[in-house]
Write a protein that holds these residues in place. Structure first.
Motif, short mmCIF file in Angstrom:
data_model
loop_
_atom_site.label_atom_id
_atom_site.label_comp_id
_atom_site.label_asym_id
_atom_site.label_seq_id
_atom_site.Cartn_x
_atom_site.Cartn_y
_atom_site.Cartn_z
N ARG A 179 0.90 -1.18 -0.01
CA ARG A 179 0.04 -0.07 -0.08
C ARG A 179 0.89 1.21 -0.10
O ARG A 179 0.74 2.24 -0.79
N GLN A 180 1.90 1.46 1.10
CA GLN A 180 2.67 2.56 0.99
C GLN A 180 3.38 2.64 -0.15
O GLN A 180 3.60 3.99 -0.70
N GLU A 181 4.21 1.76 -0.76
CA GLU A 181 4.76 1.85 -1.94
C GLU A 181 4.07 2.11 -3.27
O GLU A 181 4.57 2.94 -4.09
N ILE A 182 2.78 1.69 -3.44
CA ILE A 182 2.20 1.97 -4.57
C ILE A 182 1.58 3.48 -4.38
O ILE A 182 1.81 4.04 -5.46
N HIS A 183 1.19 3.91 -3.17
CA HIS A 183 0.78 5.38 -3.06
C HIS A 183 1.99 6.15 -3.16
O HIS A 183 1.72 7.23 -3.90
N GLN A 184 3.11 5.93 -2.75
CA GLN A 184 4.40 6.74 -2.82
C GLN A 184 4.67 6.68 -4.49
O GLN A 184 4.94 8.00 -4.92
N LEU A 185 4.60 5.69 -5.12
CA LEU A 185 5.29 5.76 -6.48
C LEU A 185 4.01 6.47 -7.35
O LEU A 185 4.49 7.33 -8.24
N ALA A 186 2.48 6.25 -7.12
CA ALA A 186 1.53 7.05 -7.86
C ALA A 186 1.88 8.52 -7.70
O ALA A 186 1.69 9.21 -8.38
N THR A 187 2.23 8.83 -6.30
CA THR A 187 2.47 10.47 -6.29
C THR A 187 3.61 10.93 -6.87
O THR A 187 3.72 11.79 -7.66
N GLU A 188 4.82 10.11 -6.90
CA GLU A 188 5.91 10.70 -7.58
C GLU A 188 5.70 10.60 -8.88
O GLU A 188 6.34 11.50 -9.61
N LEU A 189 5.04 9.85 -9.68
CA LEU A 189 4.95 9.66 -11.27
C LEU A 189 3.77 10.62 -11.22
O LEU A 189 3.72 10.71 -12.88
N GLY A 190 3.01 11.19 -10.44
CA GLY A 190 1.84 12.05 -10.88
C GLY A 190 0.78 11.30 -11.56
O GLY A 190 -0.11 11.95 -12.45
N CYS A 191 0.44 9.93 -11.18
CA CYS A 191 -0.54 8.89 -11.68
C CYS A 191 -1.81 9.57 -11.09
O CYS A 191 -2.01 9.96 -9.77
N ASP A 192 -2.57 9.50 -11.98
CA ASP A 192 -4.37 9.94 -11.45
C ASP A 192 -5.30 8.76 -11.41
O ASP A 192 -6.40 8.96 -11.37
N LEU A 193 -4.64 7.58 -11.77
CA LEU A 193 -5.50 6.41 -11.61
C LEU A 193 -4.62 5.18 -11.30
O LEU A 193 -3.58 5.00 -11.94
N ILE A 194 -4.94 4.48 -10.29
CA ILE A 194 -4.11 3.18 -9.87
C ILE A 194 -4.89 1.94 -10.49
O ILE A 194 -6.17 1.82 -9.89
N VAL A 195 -4.80 0.95 -10.88
CA VAL A 195 -5.47 -0.07 -11.31
C VAL A 195 -4.72 -1.20 -10.73
O VAL A 195 -3.72 -1.63 -10.69
N VAL A 196 -5.48 -2.09 -9.94
CA VAL A 196 -5.22 -3.28 -9.15
C VAL A 196 -6.24 -4.52 -9.50
O VAL A 196 -7.50 -4.23 -9.96
N GLY A 197 -5.62 -5.65 -9.35
CA GLY A 197 -6.64 -6.72 -9.36
C GLY A 197 -7.28 -7.06 -8.11
O GLY A 197 -6.80 -6.81 -6.78
N GLY A 248 -6.70 5.79 1.26
CA GLY A 248 -5.79 6.62 1.43
C GLY A 248 -4.92 7.07 -0.01
O GLY A 248 -3.72 7.44 -0.03
N ALA A 249 -5.37 6.09 -0.83
CA ALA A 249 -4.90 6.57 -2.34
C ALA A 249 -4.82 8.04 -2.64
O ALA A 249 -5.75 8.58 -2.60
N PRO A 250 -3.81 8.41 -3.53
CA PRO A 250 -3.72 9.75 -3.87
C PRO A 250 -4.38 9.98 -5.16
O PRO A 250 -4.30 11.32 -5.48
N CYS A 251 -5.07 9.15 -5.65
CA CYS A 251 -5.88 9.28 -6.84
C CYS A 251 -7.05 8.03 -6.87
O CYS A 251 -7.11 7.37 -5.95
#
Length: 146
Positions: free
Chosen positions: A93-111, A132-135
């Motif tokens: 959770r922490q790493e996905i949120h952090q990477l999404a923030t760093e990359l400026g992602c506006d959507l996270i897709v998970v299974g 707590g997702a940033p997007c």
């Protein structure tokens, strides 16, 4: 809503391919960039953090194997260049949120396995990522292996 940058979180199993395909279809229809991420959890986390031996060699082997699997997994998708693949060590959770923030992602897709009952109460990675997702987060239902 039009997405510009999609982060696809996978565990590198075959059942994740529909998740990647769904995300890449969304990226193509929105003209968005897509990145793929796989998180390796530290072995100490799997054992409750109380392991009386040095796991560094095993963790390095785990990382090297995951790197090979990530390359092999991503090669099925010509839309994903090598710069769009991320292998991260830590709590998902922490790493996905952090990477999404760093990359400026506006959507996270998970299974998501769409668990019910006790498994639902205990949570899953998809549920964890949602909170707590940033997007925006899209959970794609995974089919049970036959």
């Amino acid at each position: 809503m039009s997405y510009q940058h999609i982060l696809i979180a996978v565990d590198l199993t075959d059942e994740c391919h529909p998740v990647v395909q769904r995300a890449l279809d969304l990226a193509a229809s929105n003209g968005a960039k897509a990145d793929l991420v796989h998180i390796i959890e530290p072995m100490a986390m799997a054992f409750g953090g109380d392991v009386p031996m040095d796991l560094s060699l095993l963790q390095q082997q785990q990382f090297d194997q995951a790197k090979e699997r990530l390359v092999s997994f991503a090669e099925r998708y010509e839309q994903l260049g090598s710069g769009q693949r991320h292998l991260v060590y830590g709590q998902p959770r922490q790493e996905i949120h952090q990477l999404a923030t760093e990359l400026g992602c506006d959507l996270i897709v998970v299974g998501s396995h769409g668990r019910h009952g006790l498994a639902l109460l205990l949570g899953s990675t998809a549920n964890d990522v949602l909170h707590g997702a940033p997007c925006d987060v899209l959970a794609v239902r995974l089919k049970k292996p036959s």
